[in-house]
Structure formats: C-alpha cells, structure tokens
Design a protein around this motif. Structure first.
Motif, PDB file in Angstrom:
ATOM      1  N   ARG A  26       0.870  -1.176  -0.131  1.00  0.00           N
ATOM      2  CA  ARG A  26      -0.071   0.049  -0.156  1.00  0.00           C
ATOM      3  C   ARG A  26       0.942   1.186   0.099  1.00  0.00           C
ATOM      4  NH1 ARG A  26      -3.585  -2.983   4.002  1.00  0.00           N
ATOM      5  NH2 ARG A  26      -5.490  -2.966   2.806  1.00  0.00           N
ATOM      6  N   LEU A  27       2.237   1.212   1.133  1.00  0.00           N
ATOM      7  CA  LEU A  27       2.740   2.395   1.138  1.00  0.00           C
ATOM      8  C   LEU A  27       3.514   2.774  -0.447  1.00  0.00           C
ATOM      9  CD1 LEU A  27       4.446   2.162   4.437  1.00  0.00           C
ATOM     10  CD2 LEU A  27       2.729   3.651   3.797  1.00  0.00           C
ATOM     11  N   VAL A  28       3.863   1.893  -0.971  1.00  0.00           N
ATOM     12  CA  VAL A  28       4.598   2.199  -2.528  1.00  0.00           C
ATOM     13  C   VAL A  28       3.660   2.627  -3.315  1.00  0.00           C
ATOM     14  CG1 VAL A  28       4.513  -0.257  -3.468  1.00  0.00           C
ATOM     15  CG2 VAL A  28       6.483   1.230  -3.863  1.00  0.00           C
ATOM     16  N   LEU A  29       2.543   2.084  -3.108  1.00  0.00           N
ATOM     17  CA  LEU A  29       1.236   2.540  -4.074  1.00  0.00           C
ATOM     18  C   LEU A  29       0.802   4.105  -4.093  1.00  0.00           C
ATOM     19  CD1 LEU A  29      -0.904  -0.600  -4.734  1.00  0.00           C
ATOM     20  CD2 LEU A  29       1.011   0.221  -6.045  1.00  0.00           C
ATOM     21  N   TRP A  30       0.768   4.249  -2.652  1.00  0.00           N
ATOM     22  CA  TRP A  30       0.290   5.557  -2.251  1.00  0.00           C
ATOM     23  C   TRP A  30       1.261   6.735  -2.387  1.00  0.00           C
ATOM     24  CZ3 TRP A  30      -1.325   4.201   3.206  1.00  0.00           C
ATOM     25  CH2 TRP A  30      -2.560   3.225   3.207  1.00  0.00           C
ATOM     26  N   MET A  31       2.784   6.547  -2.121  1.00  0.00           N
ATOM     27  CA  MET A  31       3.506   7.226  -2.349  1.00  0.00           C
ATOM     28  C   MET A  31       4.460   7.263  -3.430  1.00  0.00           C
ATOM     29  SD  MET A  31       4.494   7.647   1.923  1.00  0.00           S
ATOM     30  CE  MET A  31       5.172   6.384   1.940  1.00  0.00           C
ATOM     31  N   GLY A  32       4.843   6.272  -3.828  1.00  0.00           N
ATOM     32  CA  GLY A  32       5.832   6.092  -5.060  1.00  0.00           C
ATOM     33  C   GLY A  32       6.865   6.175  -4.623  1.00  0.00           C
ATOM     34  N   ASP A  33       7.348   5.804  -3.442  1.00  0.00           N
ATOM     35  CA  ASP A  33       8.771   6.008  -2.958  1.00  0.00           C
ATOM     36  C   ASP A  33       9.898   4.815  -3.716  1.00  0.00           C
ATOM     37  OD1 ASP A  33       7.854   7.830  -1.057  1.00  0.00           O
ATOM     38  OD2 ASP A  33       8.015   6.559   0.597  1.00  0.00           O
ATOM     39  N   ARG A  34      11.024   5.395  -3.560  1.00  0.00           N
ATOM     40  CA  ARG A  34      12.052   4.450  -3.720  1.00  0.00           C
ATOM     41  C   ARG A  34      12.330   3.345  -2.511  1.00  0.00           C
ATOM     42  NH1 ARG A  34      14.289   9.613  -4.400  1.00  0.00           N
ATOM     43  NH2 ARG A  34      14.511  10.236  -6.595  1.00  0.00           N
ATOM     44  N   ARG A  35      12.391   1.997  -2.933  1.00  0.00           N
ATOM     45  CA  ARG A  35      12.438   0.968  -2.041  1.00  0.00           C
ATOM     46  C   ARG A  35      13.375   1.189  -0.885  1.00  0.00           C
ATOM     47  NH1 ARG A  35      15.382  -4.211  -4.852  1.00  0.00           N
ATOM     48  NH2 ARG A  35      17.098  -3.115  -5.727  1.00  0.00           N
ATOM     49  N   GLY A  36      14.605   1.800  -1.020  1.00  0.00           N
ATOM     50  CA  GLY A  36      15.324   2.347   0.049  1.00  0.00           C
ATOM     51  C   GLY A  36      14.593   3.059   1.359  1.00  0.00           C
ATOM     52  N   GLU A  37      13.927   4.027   0.542  1.00  0.00           N
ATOM     53  CA  GLU A  37      13.288   5.236   1.307  1.00  0.00           C
ATOM     54  C   GLU A  37      12.070   4.397   2.065  1.00  0.00           C
ATOM     55  OE1 GLU A  37      14.039   8.767  -1.870  1.00  0.00           O
ATOM     56  OE2 GLU A  37      11.908   7.793  -1.558  1.00  0.00           O
ATOM     57  N   LEU A  38      11.550   3.384   1.331  1.00  0.00           N
ATOM     58  CA  LEU A  38      10.472   2.472   2.172  1.00  0.00           C
ATOM     59  C   LEU A  38      10.994   1.917   3.066  1.00  0.00           C
ATOM     60  CD1 LEU A  38       7.280   2.383   1.250  1.00  0.00           C
ATOM     61  CD2 LEU A  38       8.095  -0.157   0.404  1.00  0.00           C
ATOM     62  N   ARG A  39      12.085   1.076   2.924  1.00  0.00           N
ATOM     63  CA  ARG A  39      12.809   0.317   4.036  1.00  0.00           C
ATOM     64  C   ARG A  39      13.230   1.321   5.187  1.00  0.00           C
ATOM     65  NH1 ARG A  39      17.445  -3.238   2.803  1.00  0.00           N
ATOM     66  NH2 ARG A  39      16.810  -4.252   4.705  1.00  0.00           N
ATOM     67  N   GLY A  40      13.783   2.469   5.078  1.00  0.00           N
ATOM     68  CA  GLY A  40      14.077   3.580   5.967  1.00  0.00           C
ATOM     69  C   GLY A  40      12.864   4.127   6.858  1.00  0.00           C
ATOM     70  N   LEU A  41      11.520   3.865   6.624  1.00  0.00           N
ATOM     71  CA  LEU A  41      10.449   4.446   7.203  1.00  0.00           C
ATOM     72  C   LEU A  41      10.496   3.855   8.716  1.00  0.00           C
ATOM     73  CD1 LEU A  41       7.480   4.425   5.055  1.00  0.00           C
ATOM     74  CD2 LEU A  41       8.977   6.442   5.654  1.00  0.00           C
ATOM     75  N   ARG A  42      10.370   4.985   9.758  1.00  0.00           N
ATOM     76  CA  ARG A  42      10.234   4.433  11.174  1.00  0.00           C
ATOM     77  C   ARG A  42       9.064   4.951  11.656  1.00  0.00           C
ATOM     78  NH1 ARG A  42      15.568   3.110  13.233  1.00  0.00           N
ATOM     79  NH2 ARG A  42      17.212   3.513  11.989  1.00  0.00           N
ATOM     80  N   TRP A  43       8.727   4.667  12.805  1.00  0.00           N
ATOM     81  CA  TRP A  43       7.308   5.331  13.309  1.00  0.00           C
ATOM     82  C   TRP A  43       7.366   6.808  13.608  1.00  0.00           C
ATOM     83  CZ3 TRP A  43       3.134   2.917  11.888  1.00  0.00           C
ATOM     84  CH2 TRP A  43       3.156   1.792  12.069  1.00  0.00           C
TER      85      TRP A  43
END
Length: 483
Positions: free
Chosen positions: A282-299
C-alpha cells in the motif's frame, strides 16, 4: 666538526645511495616541498644528511610507488614525473603577440596583447611572467601518483576491505557501483600509469571499446572524473581532469516500458496475506517511494496530526543514509482514510512499537528486505495474474502517471516524488490511453474549428468578389444601351 662530517652524508653520498640526481635532492631541501629532506648546513656552506634519511625515504616510497611505466622515470624505487619547466615561444597571430608551449601532444597558445600596443621586449616580458605562473601551477616533480595507488589511499583499500575518506561520503549504492567500475573498467587498463600521463584520447578509445550505451558510458565517465577531481584537489600531481572532455555515445531511442495498471496492482494487493506485506504494498502505491526510502521508514517519521510522512532516511544493503537527492528529503501528505489504515495496522500488529522502530520490520531487527519480498511473494502472484516483468521502480512510474492523468501540476509531482528537475519527472510520466485520446481530440477539434473559420472567410471573400463582378457587368450593359 670533523665528527659531523664523518657521521653525516654529503649530497654526493646521498645521491649514490638513493640512485637519483643531485637536482632531485636539491629540490627537496626547501621546507615547503611535500617531500622535504631533513639536513644540516655547515658554516662552510656544505650540506650534510643523517644516514637514516636514505633508509626512511626508501621505506616511505615502498612498493606502491615503484612504477614501471614507459612514461615515468624509476630510479632506485623513487618515481619522478618526466616534466620540466617550459619556456614557451613567442609568435604573432592575427595581429597579436601569442605565447605557445608544449602540453603533451598539443601546442596550446595564449594571447599576450596586440602588436600595435606592445613592443617585442614587452611581449617577451609578459611571456616569461605567464610561463612562470604556468609552471608553478603544474605538479611538483616526484608527487605524481598512479590511479591504483591513489584509489587505494583515498578511496578503497581492497586488501583490508576498508573505505577511505573520498568514498565514505558516497551513498551505499554509489560505493558498490564505483568500486566495480574502477576495478573492471579503469584500473585494469590504466592502474600502473601516472595520473599526469593519462590523456583524453586514450581514455576515449578505451571507453568506446567497453560500451556504446549512453547511460553506461556516462556512469563510467562520471566515476573516473570523480577520481581525477579528487586528485587535483588533494595535490596528487595533476592539474587537469582529462575525463571531463570524454564524449559519450549518442543516446538511443527509449524502449517500451511496461507499467502495471491500477487494476493489476490492486489485484496483487488482494492476494497478499501478511499484514506487513500488504502495508508495504500500500505504501509504495500511495507514495511512489524508492524502495530504500520505504525500508527507512520509522514510526517517528509518521506525523499523525498532520496526516504526513517525512522521508528522511534510506536503507540500502544494510546501511542507512540520507535520501538519494536533496529533494529526496521531503514531506508526503496522505488522505485521512490512508492514515486510518496505517494507524489500524500499527495498533493491530505493533501496539508497543517505539518511535525508532521500523514501520516494515524484517528479520533480526532490520527492515523488510524488499528484493526478497518481490521475488518470494509478488512475482509469483503476478505470474498467476498474467502480469509480466514487474519490479519496484515501475510503481514510481505508476504513481507519477496517475497524478499526471488527474491533472496534478509538475511542481507538486516533483515534491512528492523527490525529483530534482521537471525533466526527470517527465521520464516517470506515462499518460493513459484515455488521456491521450482526450488530448488528440482536443487538438483535432481546435484544428477543425480553425479550418471552418478559414473556409468561412474564403466563402465571404468569394461572395464579395462575385458581387463586384456582377455590379461591373451591369454597369457595362447600361453603357452599351446608352449608345
């Protein structure tokens, strides 16, 4: 004093021990020289050296500086650039005094002034001053280095697997690519040469023999240019970057790029079962982030009160760094419904999560491996659904194209995607067929209306001409009847 003369070496004795010329030693007696040789000057003016000086010099030089190249002089293990001060020659060209000098295989020139304004003696004086500055800007004899030694000292020591200062500042993905390119493309061919001896022509020929792909050649050139730029800045015997003048192969026409449809990606979402997988999708579809940025998401990156996610970290190959570009550090707003889905995901699966915990946790306290997730779960589902060649970067194209079709302006798209320029954003823009047909219809209707106006104007002009002709005929008939 006899004791000093007996214990210390003369210039001639040091020259014989090092197997170098006397000029090599005299140049290094200045304290400002980078390879200064400690010495004692006697009242009589003679110069003496401690016997340990020769051993220290030979030890410092070591194996790294034993260069067996045709364009360098190797004397007793000490390398010296085969360069001498240039005097230049005075010429008259197009009514101006010019100085010419030798630079490798070329003869550059510099205009000193007009012949009408300078006498020959004044021109010679300017020539000597110009060449003096030119020679001072060149490398000091003996400081030139080889690409292999320079790479090992300032970028990467392969024997110790140790990153040096110049490479530590790069992103993890850039480090990996740069190490591979330098090892397989440049150091194998030019590693034993002096940096000062490498010219643009031979670098161009070697690059042409390696690849004809524009993007690949651009990457090869950029990494080599980085090494040369560092060598100039660090004073490694180089004053010119020959990689800057390498020409790249022509760009090839863009190939067809597969991008999944919104219906296809939603169908994949319905097939995923694990909550962390569904949220990552869902997050990659909502935001279109690079996968490294997606892995770097913290709360701590989730700002619930503002319905926003702050992209400020990227994780690549187990290493955390800043996002790829300056614009990559950005804020992405989500809808209230999207934030509610994210909140429910946290409460149901990670109610005790701390601010520094990963939003998409994986094994052993690391973030989820996106490549493993794609190969293990997504691709098998995509194959069953008949979706070919799916990969993470396609979703950046999809996200940007959806915004384009919905009329989102390019500035907003750049801010959400983290693009530096609108040209980069255009690469990620793929209009849907409906949008293309709408655009084609708009162009067609505009041209049709223009054509109708032109035809109307032509018909009106024809009627006016016909009316004038008819009126003229009636007047001629009346004239004939009057006779």
């Amino acid at each position: 004093m006899p004791e000093v003369e007996g214990q210390y070496l003369t210039v001639q004795q040091l020259r014989a021990r090092l197997n170098v010329s006397e000029s090599y030693i005299y140049r290094r007696l200045k304290p400002s020289h980078p390879e200064y040789i400690p010495h004692k000057r006697l009242p009589s003016g003679d110069i003496r050296f401690d016997p340990s000086v020769a051993d220290n010099i030979l030890r410092q030089v070591g194996e790294e500086n034993k260069v067996a190249a045709l364009d360098s002089a190797v004397r007793g293990g000490i390398k010296m650039a085969r360069r001498r001060d240039r005097s230049g020659s005075l010429r008259i060209k197009n009514g101006s005094w010019c100085v010419q000098w030798t630079e490798g295989k070329h003869r550059p020139s510099h205009v000193l002034g007009r012949v009408s304004d300078l006498t020959k003696s004044e021109a010679r004086k300017r020539m000597r001053e110009f060449m003096r500055k030119k020679n001072q800007s060149r490398e000091v004899a003996g400081t030139s280095d080889t690409p292999t030694c320079f790479w090992k000292r300032f970028f990467y020591d392969a024997e110790k697997d140790e990153l040096r200062t110049e490479l530590k500042t790069k992103r993890a993905s850039t480090r990996r690519d740069m190490k591979s390119v330098m090892k397989n493309v440049w150091l194998g061919r030019f590693g034993g040469r002096l940096l000062s001896s490498m010219g643009t022509a031979e670098l161009q020929l070697h690059l042409d023999s390696m690849t004809q792909n524009h993007n690949t050649a651009a990457k090869y050139r950029a990494y080599l240019s980085t090494v040369f730029t560092s060598a100039i800045r660090l004073g490694a015997g180089l004053t010119l970057n020959p990689a800057r003048f390498i020409k790249l192969p022509p760009e090839q026409p863009e190939q067809d790029y597969f991008m999944p449809s919104p219906e296809q990606v939603v169908a994949i979402l319905e097939k995923l079962s694990k909550p962390v997988h569904k949220m990552g999708w869902r997050l990659v579809l909502w935001m279109g982030d690079r996968r490294g940025e997606l892995r770097g998401l913290r709360w701590s990156s989730i700002y619930w009160e503002h319905d926003a996610i702050l992209i400020r970290e990227s994780v690549w190959e187990g290493q955390s760094s800043l996002p790829k570009t300056k614009k990559g550090y950005r804020k992405i707003l989500l809808t209230a419904e999207q934030m509610e889905i994210l909140r429910r995901y946290k409460e149901e699966n990670f109610p005790d999560a701390q601010p520094q915990d990963w939003v998409l946790p994986g094994r052993r306290g690391r973030p989820m491996a996106m490549g493993w997730f794609m190969d293990k779960y997504v691709k098998p589902i995509a194959e069953k659904l008949g979706i070919p060649s799916i990969h993470w970067h396609a979703f950046r194209h999809l996200n940007n194209s959806i915004m384009l079709d919905e009329g989102v302006d390019v500035k907003t798209r750049m801010d959400r995607m983290g693009h530096v320029s609108d040209r980069v954003n255009m690469i990620y823009s793929h209009s849907a067929d409906a949008t293309q047909r709408k655009a084609a219809q708009a162009v067609w209707e505009k041209l049709k209306s223009a054509q109708a106006r032109v035809q109307t104007e032509e018909n009106t002009a024809s009627l006016k001409v016909a009316g004038k002709v008819a009126k003229g005929s009636r007047e001629e008939i009346g004239d004939e009847l009057s006779y």
